[in-house]
Design an enzyme around this catalytic site. Sequence first.
Site, PDB file in Angstrom:
ATOM      1  N   CYS A 265       8.446   2.744  -0.390  1.00 28.43           N
ATOM      2  CA  CYS A 265       7.073   3.179  -0.075  1.00 28.43           C
ATOM      3  C   CYS A 265       6.364   3.911  -1.217  1.00 28.43           C
ATOM      4  O   CYS A 265       5.368   3.428  -1.733  1.00 28.43           O
ATOM      5  CB  CYS A 265       7.105   4.070   1.157  1.00 28.43           C
ATOM      6  SG  CYS A 265       7.643   3.195   2.625  1.00 28.43           S
TER       7      CYS A 265
HETATM    8  N1  LIG Z   1      11.467   1.801   4.679  1.00 27.04           N
HETATM    9  C1  LIG Z   1      10.532   2.707   4.948  1.00 27.04           C
HETATM   10  O1  LIG Z   1      10.782   3.902   4.851  1.00 27.04           O
HETATM   11  C2  LIG Z   1       9.155   2.292   5.403  1.00 27.04           C
HETATM   12  C3  LIG Z   1       8.344   3.249   6.035  1.00 27.04           C
HETATM   13  C4  LIG Z   1       7.097   2.885   6.465  1.00 27.04           C
HETATM   14  C5  LIG Z   1       6.632   1.598   6.216  1.00 27.04           C
HETATM   15  N2  LIG Z   1       7.419   0.689   5.587  1.00 27.04           N
HETATM   16  C6  LIG Z   1       6.883  -0.656   5.397  1.00 27.04           C
HETATM   17  O2  LIG Z   1       7.475  -1.495   6.379  1.00 27.04           O
HETATM   18  C7  LIG Z   1       7.666  -2.802   5.849  1.00 27.04           C
HETATM   19  C8  LIG Z   1       9.128  -3.198   5.991  1.00 27.04           C
HETATM   20  O3  LIG Z   1       9.924  -2.359   5.190  1.00 27.04           O
HETATM   21  P1  LIG Z   1      11.478  -2.151   5.444  1.00 27.04           P
HETATM   22  O4  LIG Z   1      11.848  -0.952   4.651  1.00 27.04           O
HETATM   23  O5  LIG Z   1      11.803  -2.186   6.889  1.00 27.04           O
HETATM   24  O6  LIG Z   1      12.095  -3.454   4.753  1.00 27.04           O
HETATM   25  P2  LIG Z   1      13.622  -3.954   4.828  1.00 27.04           P
HETATM   26  O7  LIG Z   1      13.875  -4.705   3.578  1.00 27.04           O
HETATM   27  O8  LIG Z   1      14.526  -2.833   5.209  1.00 27.04           O
HETATM   28  O9  LIG Z   1      13.633  -4.962   6.041  1.00 27.04           O
HETATM   29  C9  LIG Z   1      12.832  -6.097   6.094  1.00 27.04           C
HETATM   30  C10 LIG Z   1      13.578  -7.228   6.772  1.00 27.04           C
HETATM   31  O10 LIG Z   1      12.677  -8.329   6.838  1.00 27.04           O
HETATM   32  C11 LIG Z   1      13.413  -9.515   6.625  1.00 27.04           C
HETATM   33  N3  LIG Z   1      12.465 -10.551   6.211  1.00 27.04           N
HETATM   34  C12 LIG Z   1      11.842 -10.698   5.016  1.00 27.04           C
HETATM   35  N4  LIG Z   1      10.982 -11.732   5.061  1.00 27.04           N
HETATM   36  C13 LIG Z   1      11.084 -12.250   6.303  1.00 27.04           C
HETATM   37  C14 LIG Z   1      10.445 -13.341   6.948  1.00 27.04           C
HETATM   38  N5  LIG Z   1       9.515 -14.058   6.343  1.00 27.04           N
HETATM   39  N6  LIG Z   1      10.799 -13.614   8.220  1.00 27.04           N
HETATM   40  C15 LIG Z   1      11.726 -12.869   8.861  1.00 27.04           C
HETATM   41  N7  LIG Z   1      12.357 -11.821   8.314  1.00 27.04           N
HETATM   42  C16 LIG Z   1      12.020 -11.513   7.046  1.00 27.04           C
HETATM   43  C17 LIG Z   1      14.446  -9.134   5.586  1.00 27.04           C
HETATM   44  O11 LIG Z   1      15.562 -10.002   5.618  1.00 27.04           O
HETATM   45  C18 LIG Z   1      14.802  -7.713   6.012  1.00 27.04           C
HETATM   46  O12 LIG Z   1      15.924  -7.692   6.870  1.00 27.04           O
HETATM   47  C19 LIG Z   1       7.165  -2.756   4.400  1.00 27.04           C
HETATM   48  O13 LIG Z   1       5.819  -3.162   4.376  1.00 27.04           O
HETATM   49  C20 LIG Z   1       7.260  -1.287   4.072  1.00 27.04           C
HETATM   50  O14 LIG Z   1       6.353  -0.918   3.066  1.00 27.04           O
HETATM   51  C21 LIG Z   1       8.677   1.010   5.196  1.00 27.04           C
END
Ligand SMILES: NC(=O)c1ccc[n+]([C@@H]2O[C@H](COP(=O)([O-])OP(=O)(O)OC[C@H]3O[C@@H](n4cnc5c(N)ncnc54)[C@H](O)[C@@H]3O)[C@@H](O)[C@H]2O)c1
Length: 413
Positions: A265
């Site tokens: 982030c």
């Molecule tokens: N990690 C954090 O602290 C956090 C906090 C707030 C917001 N976010 C936002 O949330 C979103 C997700 O982040 P995250 O940290 O959970 O990511 P992550 O990498 O932990 O998880 C994402 C998952 O999505 C899957 N994926 C990717 N493309 C895909 C598709 N086309 N179809 C199905 N599955 C798919 C991946 O295999 C993975 O398991 C991002 O936009 C991030 O900026 C993250």
Amino acid sequence: MSAQQSKVLAIIGQGYVGLPLAMAAVDAGWIVIGVDNFTAKVHQINGGTSPVEDVSDQQLQAAISNGHYTATTDFSEITKASVVTICVPTPLNNDREPDLSLLRSAATGIAPYVSESTLVVSESTSYPGTLRDIIIPIVNELKPVGTNNVYFACAPERVNPGDAIWNQKNTPRLVGGIDQESQIRAIAFYKSICDAVVAVSNPEVAEAAKLLENTFRLVNIALINEFTQICSASGINVHEVINAAGSKPYGFMPFRPGVGVGGHCIPVDPLYLTWWARQNGGEATFVESADRINHEMPRYVAERALSMVEGSIANPRVLILGVAYKPGVGDVRETPVTELRNYLKDRGANVAWHDPMVPIWEGTNPVDLNWDCDVAILATNQPGLDFSQLVANGVQILDCTNSITEQSGVTSL
Ligand SMILES: NC(=O)c1ccc[n+]([C@@H]2O[C@H](COP(=O)([O-])OP(=O)(O)OC[C@H]3O[C@@H](n4cnc5c(N)ncnc54)[C@H](O)[C@@H]3O)[C@@H](O)[C@H]2O)c1
């Protein structure tokens, strides 16, 4: 019961955001289908092993065994859901600009399986206009013929992995629907999961608010990182200064210096803002400057640590304590410790690392705390990291976390 009367939620992406959301929805009485295109992860999750710290194996196993949660790679399962949330990564490309390829592919995967009245919500962080200009056109173009009403909203996720206090339920949720009906449905959905919902007038406000929240952190961390270097040059302990300024009861919020910023982030989202500014003919120079300052911190930390080593040692042995980007998680994405290690190696150091929450890092194994070093750098103070023996043995430590106070041999950043 039709999909639209069902309390079935499909969540695209089962990572740091999607899986905790799934568990919060299960707790709120939803049947959850966790869709992820990473087969090994789906097998792991269905086998009852959680890939994220915020969801315990026990919690996951209970949700699976009582039939309230299942993970799948099969997007057609979405046909059972009344609500679909998108929680896929929104990283940067090689030019450090927004890479929405995963978001596009998630929207493309969803589209054929939406039906009349499905609510599609994007929780992924992105620049304002992403829902309206990218997700909605893809879904509308590829949705089944005869599907007239698909509802859309943006509800950016605010989860803070490893946080023992704030979670999906008690963190207020921003919701911006594309139209009034979408807004009503999205608010009703999040009210079923979260204690508080904050309605905003459109998706762009919600998208912009998320960028503001994380940019606020980036620039304040950069400010304190720069301020630290100025104080240190004059022999002033910056932590004492921060504590002193923090005694002011209004108008000040303490931030602490460190090796830099990491995770999905804080180093990433502000660059969505700088890119978005450029698209509109503007410039976010303040944010770009903050980003540069944070990226210079690993070099500064490396130089500070090397200055603590006796000059006659040509290839100092440096032990890095904590490589995850923050305490309490094993997440090494964008960790600034990578740049720290690279600088140290460029300067001829022999570098090893130890992190109780990271079993393997960039293809290398950790060493134990007995590893003989000339200087140690406490980069991330992980729970379970017992550096007391190092302190007792008088090892030189550069503490970048303000965790060790008034011990000989220990220098604070
Ligand atoms: N990690 C954090 O602290 C956090 C906090 C707030 C917001 N976010 C936002 O949330 C979103 C997700 O982040 P995250 O940290 O959970 O990511 P992550 O990498 O932990 O998880 C994402 C998952 O999505 C899957 N994926 C990717 N493309 C895909 C598709 N086309 N179809 C199905 N599955 C798919 C991946 O295999 C993975 O398991 C991002 O936009 C991030 O900026 C993250």
